[in-house]
Design an enzyme around this catalytic site. Structure first.
Site, PDB file in Angstrom:
ATOM      1  N   THR A   1       0.888  -1.176   0.136  1.00  0.00           N
ATOM      2  CA  THR A   1      -0.214   0.010  -0.166  1.00  0.00           C
ATOM      3  C   THR A   1       0.923   1.308  -0.126  1.00  0.00           C
ATOM      4  OG1 THR A   1      -1.536   1.449   1.273  1.00  0.00           O
ATOM      5  CG2 THR A   1      -0.326  -0.146   2.496  1.00  0.00           C
TER       6      THR A   1
ATOM      7  N   ASP B   1      -0.151   3.685   1.146  1.00  0.00           N
ATOM      8  CA  ASP B   1      -0.171   4.546   2.497  1.00  0.00           C
ATOM      9  C   ASP B   1       0.671   4.033   3.645  1.00  0.00           C
ATOM     10  OD1 ASP B   1      -2.351   5.617   1.042  1.00  0.00           O
ATOM     11  OD2 ASP B   1      -3.792   4.587   2.152  1.00  0.00           O
TER      12      ASP B   1
ATOM     13  N   ARG C   1       1.024  33.201  -3.813  1.00  0.00           N
ATOM     14  CA  ARG C   1      -0.297  32.433  -3.354  1.00  0.00           C
ATOM     15  C   ARG C   1      -0.054  31.382  -2.472  1.00  0.00           C
ATOM     16  NH1 ARG C   1      -1.629  30.896  -9.466  1.00  0.00           N
ATOM     17  NH2 ARG C   1      -2.938  32.470  -9.829  1.00  0.00           N
TER      18      ARG C   1
ATOM     19  N   MET D   1      -2.552  11.576  -0.947  1.00  0.00           N
ATOM     20  CA  MET D   1      -3.453  10.099  -0.236  1.00  0.00           C
ATOM     21  C   MET D   1      -3.083   9.996   1.130  1.00  0.00           C
ATOM     22  SD  MET D   1      -3.926   7.600  -3.503  1.00  0.00           S
ATOM     23  CE  MET D   1      -5.297   8.108  -4.637  1.00  0.00           C
ATOM     24  N   GLY D   2      -3.868   9.178   1.757  1.00  0.00           N
ATOM     25  CA  GLY D   2      -3.657   8.869   3.087  1.00  0.00           C
ATOM     26  C   GLY D   2      -4.878   8.775   4.011  1.00  0.00           C
ATOM     27  N   ARG D   3      -5.807   8.103   3.887  1.00  0.00           N
ATOM     28  CA  ARG D   3      -7.286   7.794   4.381  1.00  0.00           C
ATOM     29  C   ARG D   3      -7.316   7.742   6.083  1.00  0.00           C
ATOM     30  NH1 ARG D   3     -11.824   5.283   2.745  1.00  0.00           N
ATOM     31  NH2 ARG D   3     -11.216   5.296   0.769  1.00  0.00           N
TER      32      ARG D   3
ATOM     33  N   ARG E   1       0.230   6.805  -7.431  1.00  0.00           N
ATOM     34  CA  ARG E   1       0.438   5.106  -7.359  1.00  0.00           C
ATOM     35  C   ARG E   1       0.759   4.834  -8.771  1.00  0.00           C
ATOM     36  NH1 ARG E   1      -5.549   3.707  -5.017  1.00  0.00           N
ATOM     37  NH2 ARG E   1      -5.924   2.632  -7.141  1.00  0.00           N
TER      38      ARG E   1
HETATM   39  O1  F6P Z   1      -4.342   2.395  -1.517  1.00  0.00           O
HETATM   40  C1  F6P Z   1      -5.140   3.207  -0.671  1.00  0.00           C
HETATM   41  C2  F6P Z   1      -5.234   4.485  -1.106  1.00  0.00           C
HETATM   42  O2  F6P Z   1      -4.313   5.203  -1.715  1.00  0.00           O
HETATM   43  C3  F6P Z   1      -5.966   5.485  -0.223  1.00  0.00           C
HETATM   44  O3  F6P Z   1      -4.940   6.465   0.255  1.00  0.00           O
HETATM   45  C4  F6P Z   1      -7.210   6.129  -1.200  1.00  0.00           C
HETATM   46  O4  F6P Z   1      -8.171   6.610  -0.271  1.00  0.00           O
HETATM   47  C5  F6P Z   1      -7.306   4.868  -1.957  1.00  0.00           C
HETATM   48  O5  F6P Z   1      -6.344   4.143  -2.315  1.00  0.00           O
HETATM   49  C6  F6P Z   1      -8.102   5.402  -3.405  1.00  0.00           C
HETATM   50  O6  F6P Z   1      -8.091   4.535  -4.134  1.00  0.00           O
HETATM   51  P1  F6P Z   1      -9.257   4.305  -5.320  1.00  0.00           P
HETATM   52  O7  F6P Z   1      -9.305   5.414  -6.036  1.00  0.00           O
HETATM   53  O8  F6P Z   1      -8.583   3.294  -6.093  1.00  0.00           O
HETATM   54  O9  F6P Z   1     -10.538   3.600  -4.672  1.00  0.00           O
END
Ligand code: F6P
Length: 342
Positions: free
Chosen positions: A126, A128, A163, A170-172, A275
């Site tokens: 991942t 993340d 500005r 990313m990073g849920r 990614r």
């Molecule tokens: O792999 C985890 C991640 O990179 C998260 O940070 C992100 O929320 C998610 O994937 C988004 O993935 P997708 O757009 O493929 O649903």
């Protein structure tokens, strides 16, 4: 022995390096045969396979994505999911399955191994970097590199126009990408999901930056939340593991900053650029070693395990343990970055 391989969940730079490591060592040293399953758990569910031998893995080391395809299919959502997977594995004469994925894909592998007797070995992936059992996941270093390059580029355009530039990464649930790229790129504010932020404080940092005639860069993880607000959701939709789709907190923040400080603010959402593309040297190194050690675990009959990085060693940990605890940013680490805020 015939071994199955699948890649599930969001893709990640380095997946192909794992597949190559598994197949090269498995064929050359152990004389195994391989079959690839397409698109994560969809492959064994629907019997969708792809040939996997040494010619199939030639030239894939530096390629992003996955030659096997990926999806967020959750076989446990179907009543006949387990039976179908078992039928496919029996038909394909597969005796062990290498599953390369994040918490969802590996969570399924843990249950298949533990409860249903399907011999699985896991490889963590991942961008993340939020799996607790391993020091690093491959893909993370590449994502941090992409985000850092973006921040470097945004500094010069921010300064030309004086500005505020907000960068959403990313990073849920974990702010690793934000923290590492923010530090490496010299961001003036870094906001992560682990610590709710105070919008007044963010605006104060921004104003202090303008006072010394520098344009601030704010790095914000997609899962970051203000003190008295909630996660900003994309459109309310969820994937098959029930995760809501994120993105939008950067736009929200830029608007708030403009309203509160009167300074012009813009947002760049890096999204899937983090990614995609070729993996960094570190990710190729880590992913290749994970592949070599995963096939060793298969040879040893050490099923229900996941390979993990500890220091510079690759170790095996129980799959069940590996997928239950999220690795989040330690408040002490985040506090270190504070010296650069404002
Ligand atoms: O792999 C985890 C991640 O990179 C998260 O940070 C992100 O929320 C998610 O994937 C988004 O993935 P997708 O757009 O493929 O649903």
């Amino acid at each position: 022995m015939r071994v199955g391989v699948l890649t599930g969940g969001g893709d990640c730079p380095g997946l192909n390096a794992v597949i190559r490591g598994v197949v090269r060592k498995g064929v050359q040293e152990y004389g195994y045969d391989f079959v690839g399953f397409r698109d994560g758990w969809r492959g064994p569910l629907e019997g969708d396979t792809v040939p996997l031998d040494i010619p199939a893995v030639r030239g894939i080391l530096p390629r992003g994505g996955t030659v096997l395809g990926s999806s967020r299919t959750n076989p446990l959502k179907r009543q006949d999911g387990i039976r179908r997977i078992k039928d496919t594995l029996a038909k394909e004469e597969v005796e062990a399955l290498i599953t390369i994925g994040g918490e969802d894909t590996l969570g399924v592998a843990a249950r298949l191994s533990g409860e249903y007797g399907v011999p699985c070995v896991g490889v963590p992936k991942t961008i993340d970097n939020d799996l607790s059992a391993t020091d690093y996941t491959f893909g993370f270093d590449t994502a941090v590199g992409v985000a850092t390059e973006a921040i470097d580029r945004l500094h010069t355009t921010a300064e030309s126009h004086m500005r505020v530039l907000v960068v959403e990464v990313m990073g849920r649930h974990a702010g690793w990408i934000a923290l590492h790229s923010g530090l490496a790129g010299g961001a003036n504010v870094i906001l992560i999901p682990e610590q709710r932020f105070d919008i007044d404080q963010v605006c104060a940092w921004i104003e202090s930056r303008f006072k010394v005639r520098y344009a601030p860069i704010v790095v914000i993880a997609e899962g970051a939340m203000p003190k008295d607000g909630q996660m900003v959701l994309k459109d309310g939709s969820t994937d098959s593991f029930g995760h809501v789709r994120l993105s939008g907190v950067g736009e929200w923040l830029a608007k708030e900053i403009e309203e509160r400080t009167g300074k012009e603010a813009r947002t760049t959402v890096l999204g899937h650029t983090q990614r995609g593309g070729t993996p960094s040297a570190f990710d190729r190194w880590l992913a290749t070693r994970f592949g070599l050690h995963a096939i060793d675990a298969v040879r040893d009959g050490d099923h229900g395990k996941m390979v993990a990085l500890r220091g510079t060693d690759i170790v095996r940990v129980p799959l069940a343990e590996a997928t239950t605890k999220l690795k989040t940013v330690d408040p002490k680490l985040y506090a270190e970055a504070g010296v650069f805020f404002g």
